[in-house]
Write a protein that holds these residues in place. Structure first.
Motif: not given
Ligand SMILES: Cc1ncc(C[n+]2csc(CCOP(=O)(O)OP(=O)(O)O)c2C)c(N)n1
Ligand code: SF4
Ligand SMILES: [Mg+2]
Lengths: 291, 575
Positions: A275-282
């Motif tokens: 889910f790292e990419e979702l954190l990146e989005e934010l």
């Protein structure tokens, strides 16, 4: 291969002698054996009522939940593990009364499992009150003036474009076992109503009463014609049709779920790091200082 | 002394208040500041009065203040309602062609917002960006920060929209600097420009926690304030094989979550008070069948429909006692936006370890507030599935009892169709095999078995967070989302010489009675601060410890506490 004895009762059967539920149990066992299903491949889900006890009387996985709440449990269990053969069972009060909203939505949603309603036109476990399918004038302690207007569940099912709609009779075990097989084999939500005499609390709709009225759908009956099926589904009174009243091959809900494409949900590994990419989005990227 | 800047945007529903507020929050985050932001809105799609507040500071902030430095008034009401909240030296930015501000005690920065928008972009609809540009100019920040934010925010709408908004914002920025250079404030500098900061709201944080924890199935019926959890997971979950289903009602939602949990996946639902009312039967079903399930209960003002878009902490008792009969459950109440992530992970682990329903109590305030938080470390997320029987063990099983008696009350859990053993459970009272029973002895044993699980749960429960001061005179007690406001209030009263401890609950049920008793006996006075009308935590503390807190501060008007409100009341209590 499983045999009838593999599906033997898992505990003492508590129904009254002569109850229509016995015939349904026999038919279900036969159908499961005929389909070559093993007990561990089958999940039976039920609610509360005499019919709700059904899963305890044959070996399978069992989720005996709340009155009227059978279908949501069965829906989700099937989605979570679509390799299971899921069969939901319940009474007319459970399914058409308390759980009516779930009934409608399960039919429109079309998840691939079988739902069998033991329709005895009465609330049996609570000792004889009117149900949504009680005939007009049916006198009970809660309806001293007689029941009012009955629901026609098969017509409701056709209206909801339920993908498999059938009726059988608990005293005709061969017919019922066959209908159950067809229902389980059907891809999509299969609704089977079983006329089930209750010898203790329904002295109107007795074996004889049903026997006199039921007939099997003609060989040339076309269950894919929805409009014709609707009028067939409304038939009740002097003549009551048995058989597959309606079916279609609408898309199955879980087949459009991308999440189930690779394997059943229950078999998928859990990995927090993905889910790292979702954190990146934010994440707010500060501007590089340009001075 | 931390330096900060506070901005407010106000207007009607549908005028873009939220967008302006969010862009400001993001731009200031990008400047390296710590940001806290929240919206205040009515339950309508058009009209009415909505506002959005952004607080940005060089130090961490966890609550809002009432005093504003910059007010963007999209409509006249904003000026009428909020001009008194403007600090000395504060600025009102407004469209001089549409809004009147004469005589208001503030620096007035009237700008022809729509006209400038029309002039620069041939579209008057970008007037909001003109206002944002002006606000960023007054704040003393460089335009590039805003430009970057606008590009990101409008990226999905295509180049014309992006360019238009950037041009409009630039016009507002230049206009403010050229026409009113005196109003431009010294920029608040980031003290330690933290990298890897996220700007997110409570619902996003919670949803991320749930997904990281391995939630594979979510059934949710839309209801403010948890709808965006369902939507976020539905949107983002597709890529990660998470099934999100919108069922016919909340009764179906909880029964679906239970069905999926029984089948063996991590499952959840999210709702608010009325939805939870419909779920309570299923809540007990999870307790009785020992099926793990996570329920997010985002509180809003009740009873019944109440104030649908406003906050409250009115359902503590409901979560703890709700449901028919008696069964073990855990109730967690995240205190901050960052907490929401960790609490979600914890909830799934506890649910599976103890095979119980776990409620996460949030509220409208926590759900919709935004905050800058350090990026979560996913390598720290530990998934503990408890006594789930492995495939290898399952293949060797010879007979299986779903509700087997054990020392801890926890029975090894088998997923259906792993091996040949059958998994049987029942909402009726049952024996170890899961089949229905009616005898008294077995009933007692089963009840005690289930309730026994609370002991284990209690022993691993986190104690309330304690912030102790030597020789404090008073302990402030709170739970959940009020943490930021209570904590800041504590700092405020300290400046006035009142020394206070703070005790804030996250893991609240089973009640950590021992820890609370010892904490409360360290001060003579304790004040329980709650967003409800009847003091539910205060009563709970008394029921569980025998200690009656000397005071309570209650607020139930649908609005969250501000630090100042609490501090003012505390000074009265202390006097
Ligand atoms: C929420 C809820 N309401 C009511 C009941 C009581 N109740 C148990 S079974 C039943 C009706 C049973 O009728 P039906 O579903 O037709 O099943 P039958 O016993 O006739 O097979 C009722 C009302 C219950 N268990 N739960
Ligand atoms: S009461 Fe009726 S439905 Fe129930 S077991 Fe007896 S005969 Fe069957
Ligand atoms: Mg019945």
């Amino acid at each position: 291969m499983a045999s009838l004895t593999d599906y033997g009762p898992a505990m003492e059967i508590q129904w009254c002698p002569g109850c229509g539920n016995f015939g349904i149990l026999t038919a279900m066992r036969r159908a499961l054996v005929a389909l070559g299903l093993e007990p561990h491949q089958v999940l039976m889900v039920s609610g509360i009522g005499q019919a709700g006890k059904f899963p305890h009387y044959l070996h399978s996985h069992v989720f005996n939940g709340l009155h009227g709440r059978t279908l949501p449990v069965a829906t989700a269990a099937k989605i979570a593990n679509h390799e299971l053969t899921v069969i939901a069972v319940g009474g007319d009060g459970d399914g058409y009364g308390e759980g009516g909203n779930h009934f409608i939505n399960a039919m429109t949603r079309n998840v691939n499992f079988t739902y069998m309603v033991h329709n005895n036109q009465v609330y049996a476990l609570t000792k004889g009150q009117a149900s949504p399918t009680s005939d007009p004038g049916f006198v009970t302690k809660t309806t001293p003036e007689g029941a009012w207007a009955p629901l026609r569940p098969l017509a409701l099912a056709v209206a909801c474009d339920c993908s498999f709609v059938a009726r059988s009779f608990s005293a005709d075990i061969d017919h019922l076992a066959n209908i159950i097989q067809l229902g389980i084999q059907h891809k999509g939500f299969a609704f089977i109503e079983v006329l089930q005499p209750c010898v203790s609390f329904n002295h109107v709709n007795t074996y004889e009463w049903y026997q006199k009225r039921v007939y099997k759908l003609e060989k040339d009956y076309d269950p894919t014609n929805r409009v014709a099926a609707f009028s067939k589904a409304l038939e009740w009174g002097e003549r009551i049709p048995l058989g597959v009243v309606y079916r279609n091959d609408r898309p199955v809900y879980e087949e459009q779920l991308g999440a189930l494409r690779t394997s059943p949900l229950v078999k998928q590994g859990l990995d927090p790091q993905q889910f790292e990419e979702l954190l990146e989005e934010l994440t707010v990227q500060p501007l590089k200082p340009h001075r | 002394m931390p330096a900060e800047i506070n901005l407010m945007v106000g207007g009607e529903a549908g005028q873009g208040v939220q967008t302006i507020g969010f862009i400001l929050a993001k731009t200031l985050s990008r400047a390296g500041l710590f940001v806290f932001a929240d919206q205040d809105y009515e339950s309508r799609i058009r009209g009415g009065h909505n506002f959005y507040r952004v607080r940005a500071s060089d130090s961490e902030v966890q609550a809002l203040t009432e005093e504003m430095d910059i007010l963007i008034a999209i409509d006249q009401n904003t000026i009428e309602f909020h001009h008194s909240e403007i600090r000395e030296q504060g600025v009102i930015i407004f469209d001089q062609d549409k809004v009147r501000a004469e005589g208001k005690k503030a620096n007035l920065l009237g700008i022809p917002l729509e006209r400038l928008s029309q002039e620069k972009t041939s579209n008057k609809l970008m007037a909001n960006s003109v206002a944002i540009g002006a606000a960023i100019a007054v704040g003393g920040y460089e335009f590039a920060l805003l430009e970057q934010t606008l590009k990101e925010h409008f990226a999905h709408l295509g180049k014309d929209i992006i360019d238009g908004n950037v041009k409009a914002a630039r016009a507002g920025y230049d206009h403010a600097r050229q026409q009113s250079p005196g109003l431009v404030r010294p920029r608040i500098k980031a003290l330690n420009q933290a990298t890897d900061m996220m700007l997110l709201n409570g619902n996003e944080s919670l949803a991320l926690g749930a997904m990281a924890a391995g939630c594979k199935f979510m059934a949710g019926y839309p209801m403010t304030p948890t709808t965006s959890i369902i939507e976020y997971m539905a949107d983002k979950g597709r890529k990660f094989n998470i099934v999100v289903i919108q069922p016919e009602d909340e009764i179906a939602a909880i029964n679906m979550a239970v069905g999926a949990g029984f089948a063996g996946v991590r499952a959840m639902t999210a709702t608010s008070g009325d939805g939870f009312a419909l779920m309570t039967e299923g809540y007990g079903l999870a307790g009785m069948t020992e099926t793990p399930v996570v329920i997010v209960l985002g509180q809003r003002s009740g009873p019944a429909v109440g104030l649908p878009t406003r906050t409250e902490q009115g359902e503590l008792g409901f979560a703890i006692y709700g449901g028919s009969g008696e069964f073990p459950r855990a109730v967690l109440a995240p205190c901050t936006i960052e907490d929401a992530f960790h609490t979600a992970v914890r909830a799934f682990n506890l649910a599976e370890k103890y095979q119980i329903p776990v409620v996460i109590l949030t509220d409208e305030y926590l759900a919709t507030s935004y905050q800058t938080v350090k990026k979560f470390d996913l390598s720290q997320v530990k998934i503990d599935r408890g006594q789930l029987i492995s495939d290898e063990e399952a293949s060797r099983l010879n007979g299986y009892k779903r509700h087997q008696f054990t020392e801890s009350g926890i029975s090894p859990r088998l997923m259906p169709m792993r091996g040949k053993a059958l998994v049987v459970t029942d909402s009726d009272e049952h024996d170890e095999t899961g089949h229905t029973i009616d005898d008294a002895v077995m009933r007692n044993r089963m009840m005690l078995k289930r309730l026994k699980k609370s002991d284990g749960l209690n022993s691993e429960f986190a104690k309330p967070r304690l912030y102790l001061k030597p020789d404090a005179e008073m302990t402030l007690v709170g739970w959940g989302s009020s943490f930021g406001a209570i904590n800041e209030a504590a700092q405020m009263v300290e400046k006035e010489g009142l020394r206070v401890n703070v005790m804030q609950f996250n893991e609240i049920w089973p009640f950590p009675a021992q820890a609370v008793t010892s904490a409360l006996s360290s001060t003579k006075r304790s004040v329980v601060i709650e967003n409800n009308a009847t003091g539910q935590l205060r009563r709970l503390i008394r029921a569980e410890t025998g200690i009656l807190a000397s005071g309570g501060i209650l607020k139930f008007d649908g609005r969250p506490f501000s630090p100042k409100q609490i501090a003012t009341q505390l000074s009265k209590e202390a006097a």
